[in-house]
Design an enzyme around this catalytic site. Structure first.
Site, short mmCIF file in Angstrom:
data_model
loop_
_atom_site.label_atom_id
_atom_site.label_comp_id
_atom_site.label_asym_id
_atom_site.label_seq_id
_atom_site.Cartn_x
_atom_site.Cartn_y
_atom_site.Cartn_z
N GLY A 118 0.82 -1.20 0.00
CA GLY A 118 0.00 0.00 0.00
C GLY A 118 0.86 1.25 0.00
N SER A 145 -2.52 -3.39 -4.42
CA SER A 145 -3.13 -3.37 -3.08
C SER A 145 -4.43 -2.57 -3.05
CB SER A 145 -2.13 -2.74 -2.09
OG SER A 145 -2.77 -2.39 -0.89
N TYR A 168 -8.45 -6.00 0.95
CA TYR A 168 -8.67 -5.86 2.39
C TYR A 168 -10.18 -5.72 2.56
CZ TYR A 168 -3.84 -4.65 3.77
OH TYR A 168 -2.50 -4.67 4.05
N THR A 194 -6.17 -10.76 1.82
CA THR A 194 -5.25 -10.69 2.96
C THR A 194 -6.03 -10.81 4.26
OG1 THR A 194 -3.71 -9.33 1.72
CG2 THR A 194 -3.53 -9.22 4.12
N ARG A 203 3.30 -0.77 14.76
CA ARG A 203 4.60 -0.35 14.19
C ARG A 203 5.06 0.92 14.90
NH1 ARG A 203 2.07 -1.26 8.28
NH2 ARG A 203 1.13 -3.26 8.83
N HIS A 315 3.14 -10.83 6.51
CA HIS A 315 2.97 -9.42 6.12
C HIS A 315 4.30 -8.67 6.26
CE1 HIS A 315 -0.62 -6.92 5.14
NE2 HIS A 315 0.18 -5.92 5.40
N ARG A 318 5.14 -7.12 9.73
CA ARG A 318 4.51 -5.84 10.08
C ARG A 318 3.26 -6.01 10.93
NH1 ARG A 318 6.50 -2.14 6.25
NH2 ARG A 318 4.64 -0.90 5.83
N ARG A 350 15.61 -11.37 -0.48
CA ARG A 350 16.51 -10.30 -0.92
C ARG A 350 17.53 -10.78 -1.95
NH1 ARG A 350 13.03 -8.61 1.76
NH2 ARG A 350 13.14 -7.29 3.64
N GLY A 369 8.14 -8.19 -1.57
CA GLY A 369 7.64 -6.87 -1.22
C GLY A 369 8.74 -5.83 -1.28
C1 LIG Z 1 5.57 -0.95 2.64
C2 LIG Z 1 4.74 -2.20 2.65
C3 LIG Z 1 3.38 -2.12 2.44
C4 LIG Z 1 2.61 -3.29 2.42
N1 LIG Z 1 1.27 -3.20 2.14
C5 LIG Z 1 0.55 -4.35 2.00
C6 LIG Z 1 -0.81 -4.28 1.55
O1 LIG Z 1 -1.34 -3.22 1.27
N2 LIG Z 1 -1.48 -5.46 1.43
C7 LIG Z 1 -0.90 -6.67 1.69
O2 LIG Z 1 -1.55 -7.71 1.57
N3 LIG Z 1 0.39 -6.75 2.10
C8 LIG Z 1 1.12 -5.63 2.23
N4 LIG Z 1 2.44 -5.72 2.60
C9 LIG Z 1 3.06 -7.05 2.79
C10 LIG Z 1 3.64 -7.55 1.46
O3 LIG Z 1 2.61 -7.92 0.57
C11 LIG Z 1 4.53 -8.79 1.65
O4 LIG Z 1 3.82 -9.80 2.27
C12 LIG Z 1 5.79 -8.47 2.45
O5 LIG Z 1 6.32 -7.23 2.07
C13 LIG Z 1 6.82 -9.56 2.21
O6 LIG Z 1 8.02 -9.30 2.89
P1 LIG Z 1 9.29 -8.62 2.18
O7 LIG Z 1 9.00 -7.17 2.14
O8 LIG Z 1 10.40 -8.96 3.10
O9 LIG Z 1 9.43 -9.23 0.81
C14 LIG Z 1 3.22 -4.56 2.65
C15 LIG Z 1 4.60 -4.61 2.88
C16 LIG Z 1 5.37 -3.45 2.87
C17 LIG Z 1 6.85 -3.57 3.07
#
Ligand SMILES: Cc1cc2nc3c(=O)[nH]c(=O)nc-3n(C[C@H](O)[C@H](O)[C@H](O)COP(=O)(O)O)c2cc1C
Length: 433
Positions: A118, A145, A168, A194, A203, A315, A318, A350, A369
């Site tokens: 997002g 998203s 969502y 999700t 956070r 996630h 987070r 990574r 992500g």
């Molecule tokens: C900045 C940020 C925003 C995210 N927003 C969403 C979101 O809107 N919807 C969602 O399902 N997951 C969201 N995620 C989780 C990602 O889809 C993903 O599961 C996660 O980033 C994977 O870990 P990685 O960043 O280490 O690859 C977000 C992650 C980050 C870093």
């Protein structure tokens, strides 16, 4: 502390990459990641990350990087990749090799999907479109998203895009029903529901950049002003980006940027349940993936509920802190997920070698992500493409070094049992026996 990353007042924070980067030189001369602007000089995701750190103001970085509470899950996801070790095969002819695969029955150049994130407009002007373009160029799907900033229909126009939508659930059932109608009309191929973010993760590092839930602190504003490149290219053209795909579902008096985000958070029903999934399943006939699963019995239930895929993940660390790493669930989840149901994993990728480890443990693909986001922050769509290129090149070379020619050949025979969970840094210091 990892060499080279610009440290801005968070020196004590553990670097989540430290466990995967064991061959560090302490002391002088210091190793440094590339932090200039030439994307070709970024040789690893870590360089794109360092470039992003230089360009972005503090509050944006906290949003991008941060995890919940102690950030234990965030660290665990990187450590899990570090624990699994390869057993490479020798004297295998790997002159012809490929990472091509099928995702949801259609070809992909790489077993990777750009994960839904997002607020991409905070990282770069038209961030969703930029990521979608990179995905299309790289031959992988992009998940948009619910909290994206670019309109669904504009993203759908990106030539060659495999466009998936992440949902969502918020407000009443009529909201998701209307969203699904639009998503279907825009031609989205798959829906990713999700389930692990109905309560917003705690956070704290992000919260510390604000004076109140909706107002930045004075140091945050001053720090943003010290990042003129971000201000000029991301903020000034359109101001802070709105959540354009959902704004109309929010009452007028709550449509300010942060107000709208908080309104949605406050209206995500915590009653979300398997019954909700059943209603969504009934309504959505194209592929449906359940994202955020971290238990084997939930994997089983998801399959019984008739989904086409399960995404294991936390996630990106987070949401709930202190969870297991999704990667470690893969072998047992693979035993449950058979036939046409897809098994994906997200969190901590990574490196190309990370991708191969996840595949060898049974994933059909990884949702990435932050890795593509670092590229986006460093250099827009071209930067996100650079991230995909780096991952592709690393994975392609590592596949050969492993003695394998295709994704289909990968399996647990290429991995040794994971190392102990002990933190290698504290072992080195002799702190833990
Ligand atoms: C900045 C940020 C925003 C995210 N927003 C969403 C979101 O809107 N919807 C969602 O399902 N997951 C969201 N995620 C989780 C990602 O889809 C993903 O599961 C996660 O980033 C994977 O870990 P990685 O960043 O280490 O690859 C977000 C992650 C980050 C870093």
């Amino acid at each position: 502390m990892q060499a080279g990353l610009p440290a801005r007042g968070r020196e004590e924070m553990p670097d989540p990459n430290r466990f995967a980067s064991v061959a560090q030189l302490d002391g002088s001369p210091r190793r440094r990641y590339y932090t200039g602007r030439d994307l070709r000089r970024a040789v690893a995701i870590a360089d794109l990350r360092a470039m992003a750190h230089r360009r972005l103001p503090r509050f944006v970085l906290e949003y991008l990087e941060g995890g919940a509470e102690e950030e234990a899950t965030l660290a665990e996801e990187r450590m899990a990749y570090g624990r699994w070790r390869f057993l490479p095969r020798q004297l295998v002819d790997v002159s012809q090799r490929s990472l091509h695969t099928q995702l949801l029955g259609a070809p992909a150049a790489l077993p990777l999907v750009i994960a839904p994130t997002g607020f991409n407009g905070l990282f770069h002007r038209q961030g969703d479109i930029a990521l979608a373009q990179a995905a299309a160029r790289g031959g992988v799907p992009f998940v948009q998203s619910t909290m994206s900033n670019d309109p669904l229909d504009e993203v759908a126009q990106v030539p060659g895009l495999r466009h998936w939508w992440q949902l969502y659930v918020f407000g009443g059932d009529e909201v998701w029903q209307e969203l699904l109608r639009r998503v279907e009309a825009a031609g989205c191929e798959a829906l990713v529901l999700t389930t692990n973010a109905q309560i917003f993760g705690n956070r704290e590092w992000s919260a510390r950049t604000r004076a109140s839930p909706t107002r930045p602190s004075v140091p945050t504003l001053l720090d943003a002003a010290l990042h003129p490149r971000w201000v000029a290219t991301t903020l000034l053209p359109h101001g802070l980006p709105a959540f354009r795909n959902v704004i109309e579902f929010i009452p007028r008096e709550h449509r300010g940027l942060m107000q709208s985000a908080f309104w949605i958070r406050a209206h995500q029903p915590t009653s979300l349940s398997w019954q909700t999934l059943a209603r969504i399943r009934q309504r959505w006939r194209r592929p449906l993936l359940l994202k955020g699963v971290l238990r084997l019995d939930d994997v089983r239930r998801a399959i019984d509920a008739g989904v086409e895929g399960v995404v294991l993940g936390s996630h990106g660390g987070r949401q709930l802190d202190g969870t297991v790493a999704a990667l470690d669930l893969l072998p047992a989840a693979r035993a449950l997920v058979q036939g046409p149901v897809a098994l994906y994993v997200s969190g901590g990728l990574r490196r190309g070698t990370d991708l191969l480890k996840a595949l060898a443990l049974g994933a059909d693909a990884v949702l990435a992500g932050r890795a593509p986001l670092y590229g986006l922050c460093a250099g827009g769509s071209a930067g996100a493409s650079r991230a995909l290129e780096i991952l592709q090149r690393e994975a392609h070379d590592a596949l050969g070094l492993l003695g394998a020619r295709s994704v289909g050949e990968l399996g647990p025979q290429f991995l040794a049992a994971p190392l102990s969970c002990e933190d290698p840094a504290s072992t080195r210091k002799g702190g833990k026996k």
